[in-house]
Design a protein around this motif. Structure first.
Motif, PDB file in Angstrom:
ATOM      1  N   ARG A  14       0.836  -1.216   0.000  1.00 49.49           N
ATOM      2  CA  ARG A  14       0.000   0.000   0.000  1.00 49.49           C
ATOM      3  C   ARG A  14       0.868   1.263   0.000  1.00 49.49           C
ATOM      4  O   ARG A  14       0.579   2.230  -0.715  1.00 49.49           O
ATOM      5  CB  ARG A  14      -0.912  -0.011   1.231  1.00 49.49           C
ATOM      6  N   TYR A  68      -4.956   8.450   6.484  1.00 46.56           N
ATOM      7  CA  TYR A  68      -5.474   7.181   5.952  1.00 46.56           C
ATOM      8  C   TYR A  68      -6.834   6.823   6.547  1.00 46.56           C
ATOM      9  O   TYR A  68      -7.225   5.661   6.573  1.00 46.56           O
ATOM     10  CB  TYR A  68      -4.478   6.059   6.254  1.00 46.56           C
ATOM     11  N   ASP A  89      -8.838   4.988   4.014  1.00 47.93           N
ATOM     12  CA  ASP A  89      -8.118   3.970   3.232  1.00 47.93           C
ATOM     13  C   ASP A  89      -8.471   2.582   3.751  1.00 47.93           C
ATOM     14  O   ASP A  89      -8.108   2.234   4.879  1.00 47.93           O
ATOM     15  CB  ASP A  89      -6.612   4.209   3.347  1.00 47.93           C
ATOM     16  N   VAL A 103      -7.367  -0.460   2.964  1.00 50.22           N
ATOM     17  CA  VAL A 103      -6.240  -1.377   3.171  1.00 50.22           C
ATOM     18  C   VAL A 103      -5.568  -1.108   4.514  1.00 50.22           C
ATOM     19  O   VAL A 103      -5.353  -2.018   5.321  1.00 50.22           O
ATOM     20  CB  VAL A 103      -5.204  -1.251   2.027  1.00 50.22           C
TER      21      VAL A 103
END
Length: 448
Positions: A149, A192, A195, A197
């Protein structure tokens, strides 16, 4: 409790465990105070001691931003400390023994029994082997996913290093991050928040590190045995209830506040991560100081409960919380026995849970009172800092970097006692006594 003899000294396993953590902290302090560890000049001894204690006790509170204030050498020192601190220095010493193909002595087995909260030494070496293998596999998997990532944001070498560092940090519930070098000092994982992931990987790593190695081993063996132990059932069910309830409450309290800018999926992920991370995770995608006071108090409660026994987390532990709830329920129903999952629990378990909780409350209240005297901050921020240190959670409302020298010393003591456990420390410090040869007459006291 057995006394183990080392160089003429007779030490109990709790004393050896406490001394082991102290040795790690001292070694880390010396290394971090070296010029090679600091990116901005030499680190003061109190800041080096604070960072070493925070890493060894897998807390994550930091007076120096890890990404910008430490060199790669200093960051690796922290990584080694929270790997040893998370898995336990006894476990890591056993790894060396196994690699050298040496026999595990009875003394070492007794230490392993104490460090893993086991009732006997039977099968303890096999358990440690599994702990080491599971930990390595989980951390490698997490590092691989995170590195892939981070490749979108940074060069390959840096992405791999960041993946390894953050996987080990999150799994061991240490809470240290390096993103100050990318997004600004003490920025954490706030960039993040949406995000999937990073969020899902962090949630899984915190959960697997927080349920305890005994439960992890039990779950993996479920296919063969087709059943879970009582301990595993209590840990899993209590953890899942706390995560679900914490996420629902966080979502409800913050949906029109800090969660407002996030898309629907981001709101859900942020709620689950913020419900899980207070129980020792230490990483966050939402700025804690921006939360409502009610949400901050909810996090305080979750930090105080903590993770599972035999895990990388702190707090009074989920089993203690479950046992106290069951005891209250039994007393309200007028029942004599405390029962969980159709198993009657001994009075020794109940007394231990009450003792652990009261000692922890006393410790946190005393520290909060002292910090409210030494620090210029709101009472809630002071209480938040104290509970975070005790629960080895690593979350802060911004007070950590503003601590006075006395405040840093108080937090260092809290982190150490939170990691070793007030009850374990009490056992380590108590004098050795023989069995009492008499009992006092029974008395009656009005309660309530």
């Amino acid at each position: 409790m057995a006394n183990l003899s080392y160089g003429g000294l007779h030490l109990t396993p709790p004393k050896i465990l406490a001394l082991g953590f102290i040795v790690l902290i001292i070694a880390g302090t010396v290394l971090l105070s070296l010029p090679i560890s600091s990116a901005n000049g030499r680190i003061s001894w109190i800041d080096a001691l604070f960072m070493a204690t925070s890493a060894t006790c897998v807390t994550g509170l930091a007076v120096i931003d890890t990404g910008t204030g430490l060199t790669t050498f200093g960051q690796i020192v922290l990584l080694v400390l929270f790997q040893f601190g998370g898995l336990g220095f006894v476990t890591m010493a056993t790894l060396v023994t196994l690699v050298l193909n040496r026999r595990i002595s009875l003394k070492e087995r007794l230490l392993l029994q104490e460090s893993m909260n086991q009732n006997s030494i039977q099968g303890i070496v096999l358990l440690i082997r599994r702990v080491l293998i599971y930990s390595l596999v989980i951390q490698l998997a997490g590092a691989s996913v995170l590195a892939l990532r981070f490749l979108k944001d940074m060069p390959a070498g840096k992405a791999i290093y960041y993946g390894i560092f953050h996987s080990i940090s999150i799994f061991n519930n240490a809470g240290f991050d390096l993103f100050g070098d990318v997004h600004g000092p003490f920025s954490g994982l706030t960039r993040y928040a949406e995000d999937p992931v990073v969020n899902i990987t962090a949630i899984l790593l915190i959960f697997l590190g927080g349920i305890g190695f005994i439960v992890l081993s039990d779950v993996i063996d479920f296919r063969k045995r087709r059943r879970l132990t009582l301990h595993s059932k209590v840990v899993l069910w209590t953890s899942l209830i706390l995560i679900a309830a914490g996420a629902a409450l966080f979502f409800w309290l913050e949906i029109y506040h800090t969660l407002r800018p996030l898309h629907p999926g981001g709101k859900v992920m942020a709620s689950f991560l913020q419900a899980l991370t207070p129980r020792s995770g230490g990483v966050t995608t939402i700025d804690i100081y921006k939360l409502r006071e009610s949400t901050q108090f909810l996090i305080i409660l979750l930090m105080f409960i903590g993770a599972a026994p035999g895990s990388t987390g702190g707090g009074v532990k989920v089993t203690t919380f479950a046992l106290l709830i069951a005891a209250v329920y039994s007393r309200i129903r007028g029942k004599e026995d405390v029962v969980l999952f159709r198993h009657r629990l001994s009075k020794e378990n109940v007394y231990r849970a009450i003792t652990m909780t009261l000692l922890s409350l006393l410790l946190v209240m005393t520290a909060t009172m002292l910090l409210s005297i030494t620090e210029k901050a709101d009472f809630l921020a002071v209480m938040f800092e104290a509970v975070s240190a005790f629960g080895t959670s690593g979350l802060t409302m911004g007070l950590t970097t503003e601590l006075t020298t006395i405040g840093k010393i108080l937090i260092i003591i809290l982190m150490f006692m939170g990691r070793t456990g007030p009850l374990t420390l009490a056992y380590a410090l108590r004098p050795t006594k023989g069995k009492e040869l008499y009992r006092h007459p029974e008395g009656h006291l009005m309660i309530g």
